[in-house]
Design an enzyme around this catalytic site. Structure first.
Site, PDB file in Angstrom:
ATOM      1  N   SER A   6       0.844  -1.204   0.000  1.00 60.74           N
ATOM      2  CA  SER A   6       0.000   0.000   0.000  1.00 60.74           C
ATOM      3  C   SER A   6       0.878   1.252   0.000  1.00 60.74           C
ATOM      4  O   SER A   6       1.813   1.357   0.797  1.00 60.74           O
ATOM      5  CB  SER A   6      -0.890  -0.004   1.243  1.00 60.74           C
ATOM      6  OG  SER A   6      -1.371   1.307   1.507  1.00 60.74           O
ATOM      7  N   HIS A  30      -1.488  -2.360  -3.835  1.00 60.19           N
ATOM      8  CA  HIS A  30      -2.768  -2.191  -3.126  1.00 60.19           C
ATOM      9  C   HIS A  30      -3.217  -0.734  -3.232  1.00 60.19           C
ATOM     10  O   HIS A  30      -2.469   0.177  -2.854  1.00 60.19           O
ATOM     11  CB  HIS A  30      -2.541  -2.587  -1.663  1.00 60.19           C
ATOM     12  CG  HIS A  30      -3.749  -2.563  -0.793  1.00 60.19           C
ATOM     13  ND1 HIS A  30      -4.653  -3.603  -0.730  1.00 60.19           N
ATOM     14  CD2 HIS A  30      -4.188  -1.634   0.094  1.00 60.19           C
ATOM     15  CE1 HIS A  30      -5.599  -3.312   0.149  1.00 60.19           C
ATOM     16  NE2 HIS A  30      -5.340  -2.120   0.658  1.00 60.19           N
ATOM     17  N   ASP A  32      -5.695   2.001  -1.925  1.00 62.87           N
ATOM     18  CA  ASP A  32      -6.644   2.365  -0.875  1.00 62.87           C
ATOM     19  C   ASP A  32      -7.484   3.542  -1.340  1.00 62.87           C
ATOM     20  O   ASP A  32      -6.996   4.675  -1.422  1.00 62.87           O
ATOM     21  CB  ASP A  32      -5.888   2.747   0.408  1.00 62.87           C
ATOM     22  CG  ASP A  32      -5.347   1.522   1.108  1.00 62.87           C
ATOM     23  OD1 ASP A  32      -6.143   0.601   1.378  1.00 62.87           O
ATOM     24  OD2 ASP A  32      -4.132   1.469   1.371  1.00 62.87           O
ATOM     25  N   MET A  34     -10.633   5.951  -0.711  1.00 65.69           N
ATOM     26  CA  MET A  34     -11.539   6.440   0.344  1.00 65.69           C
ATOM     27  C   MET A  34     -12.329   7.627  -0.188  1.00 65.69           C
ATOM     28  O   MET A  34     -11.788   8.464  -0.911  1.00 65.69           O
ATOM     29  CB  MET A  34     -10.720   6.901   1.555  1.00 65.69           C
ATOM     30  CG  MET A  34      -9.761   5.849   2.072  1.00 65.69           C
ATOM     31  SD  MET A  34      -8.879   6.448   3.521  1.00 65.69           S
ATOM     32  CE  MET A  34      -7.643   5.146   3.682  1.00 65.69           C
ATOM     33  N   HIS A  62      -8.889  -1.666  -2.967  1.00 69.38           N
ATOM     34  CA  HIS A  62      -9.618  -1.724  -1.699  1.00 69.38           C
ATOM     35  C   HIS A  62     -10.514  -0.491  -1.599  1.00 69.38           C
ATOM     36  O   HIS A  62     -10.020   0.607  -1.332  1.00 69.38           O
ATOM     37  CB  HIS A  62      -8.591  -1.775  -0.546  1.00 69.38           C
ATOM     38  CG  HIS A  62      -9.195  -1.785   0.815  1.00 69.38           C
ATOM     39  ND1 HIS A  62      -8.444  -1.550   1.953  1.00 69.38           N
ATOM     40  CD2 HIS A  62     -10.460  -2.008   1.251  1.00 69.38           C
ATOM     41  CE1 HIS A  62      -9.238  -1.622   3.016  1.00 69.38           C
ATOM     42  NE2 HIS A  62     -10.463  -1.893   2.616  1.00 69.38           N
ATOM     43  N   MET A 133      -9.809  -6.592   8.050  1.00 73.97           N
ATOM     44  CA  MET A 133      -9.158  -5.334   8.462  1.00 73.97           C
ATOM     45  C   MET A 133      -8.636  -5.506   9.884  1.00 73.97           C
ATOM     46  O   MET A 133      -9.406  -5.774  10.806  1.00 73.97           O
ATOM     47  CB  MET A 133     -10.149  -4.166   8.412  1.00 73.97           C
ATOM     48  CG  MET A 133     -10.473  -3.650   7.023  1.00 73.97           C
ATOM     49  SD  MET A 133      -9.040  -3.196   6.028  1.00 73.97           S
ATOM     50  CE  MET A 133      -8.327  -1.864   6.989  1.00 73.97           C
ATOM     51  N   SER A 191       2.815   1.336   5.742  1.00 71.12           N
ATOM     52  CA  SER A 191       3.820   2.221   6.338  1.00 71.12           C
ATOM     53  C   SER A 191       5.109   1.501   6.741  1.00 71.12           C
ATOM     54  O   SER A 191       6.175   2.106   6.709  1.00 71.12           O
ATOM     55  CB  SER A 191       3.235   2.961   7.537  1.00 71.12           C
ATOM     56  OG  SER A 191       2.727   2.052   8.475  1.00 71.12           O
TER      57      SER A 191
HETATM   58  C1  DX5 Z   1      -6.182   1.436   6.012  1.00 70.49           C
HETATM   59  C2  DX5 Z   1      -5.766   0.875   4.685  1.00 70.49           C
HETATM   60  C3  DX5 Z   1      -4.523   0.083   4.695  1.00 70.49           C
HETATM   61  C4  DX5 Z   1      -3.303   0.860   5.117  1.00 70.49           C
HETATM   62  C5  DX5 Z   1      -2.298  -0.093   5.631  1.00 70.49           C
HETATM   63  O1  DX5 Z   1      -7.443   1.973   5.907  1.00 70.49           O
HETATM   64  O2  DX5 Z   1      -6.778   0.033   4.175  1.00 70.49           O
HETATM   65  O3  DX5 Z   1      -4.288  -0.544   3.443  1.00 70.49           O
HETATM   66  O4  DX5 Z   1      -2.719   1.593   4.089  1.00 70.49           O
HETATM   67  O5  DX5 Z   1      -1.285   0.661   6.151  1.00 70.49           O
HETATM   68  P1  DX5 Z   1      -0.372   0.147   7.331  1.00 70.49           P
HETATM   69  O6  DX5 Z   1       0.369  -1.059   6.832  1.00 70.49           O
HETATM   70  O7  DX5 Z   1       0.479   1.324   7.596  1.00 70.49           O
HETATM   71  O8  DX5 Z   1      -1.280  -0.203   8.482  1.00 70.49           O
HETATM   72 ZN    ZN Z   2      -6.235  -1.192   2.364  1.00 71.26          ZN
END
Ligand code: DX5
Ligand code: ZN
Length: 211
Positions: A6, A30, A32, A34, A62, A133, A191
């Site tokens: 991600s 990946h 993300d 939103m 996602h 999650m 991260s």
């Molecule tokens: C959170 C995201 C994750 C996030 C994961 O809402 O869906 O994909 O980027 O990041 P880390 O690995 O930093 O938890």
């Molecule tokens: Zn995600």
């Protein structure tokens, strides 16, 4: 176990850094997505995403959005390997599953930390992927929620009887927590990888997985 990387937590030079990331030994990129409604943060829109990403790795989308149909219509054009949406949306889950399948894209269903595996049992036979999650969706860099381990175990047991899906985990995965989720097929890692040298971070994760 496969790694889906991600880029949510990359702050600078996003395009260049996505290029670097996808040259590394990862299995999926990946995305993300939103909408500022289903979760409070909002990420890039589809035109920005089309400029940012490359197709060096299969895409794992996602969707943390309320209007799932609108986003499926946009993201299907990227020809992703998976589109995953959330069980907690206020829509007909079975209808969305069929809607995504119609485009010949693999379908994932995600559950937030407070949603029980039991709730999604009726859908298991129709899914290609279940995303557990392990943090509240909405941002990177949060702490892994330990209850996720039991959910993964339960989904693995149910798989024998109820379906043929992949199990994916997302949130708080690093070189310590990876050993708690060895049963998953795909680990999303954000991260932990993007806060340092990508190659070295990925290598340290693989050492924990394969010894
Ligand atoms: C959170 C995201 C994750 C996030 C994961 O809402 O869906 O994909 O980027 O990041 P880390 O690995 O930093 O938890
Ligand atoms: Zn995600």
């Amino acid at each position: 176990m496969k790694i889906s990387a991600s880029f949510l937590s990359i702050k600078d030079n996003l395009k260049e850094n996505i290029d670097l990331l996808t040259k590394c030994d990862i299995d999926y990129l990946h995305l993300d997505i939103m909408d500022g409604i289903f979760v409070k943060n909002k990420t890039w829109d589809i035109s920005e995403i089309k400029n940012l990403i490359n197709y060096n790795k299969p895409l794992d989308v996602h969707l943390m959005v309320s209007d799932v149909y609108k986003y499926v219509d946009e993201y299907k054009d990227l020809n992703p390997e998976f589109i995953t949406f959330h069980y907690e949306v206020d829509l007909d889950i079975m209808d969305i599953i069929n809607y995504i399948k119609k485009y010949n894209i693999k379908v994932g269903l995600s559950i937030k930390p407070n949603t029980k595996v039991d709730e999604i049992i009726p859908y298991l036979p129709y899914l290609d992927l279940i995303l557990v999650m392990s943090v509240e969706p909405g941002e990177g860099g949060q702490k892994f929620i330990i209850d996720s381990v039991d959910k993964i175990k339960k989904l693995k047991e149910l798989k024998e009887l109820k379906g043929d899906y992949l199990i994916e985990v997302d949130g708080g995965i690093n070189d310590s927590t990876i050993s708690l989720v060895k049963d998953v097929d795909i680990a999303v890692i954000g991260s932990y990888i993007t806060s340092g040298n990508y190659e070295e971070k990925i290598k340290s994760i693989k050492e924990k997985i394969y010894g």
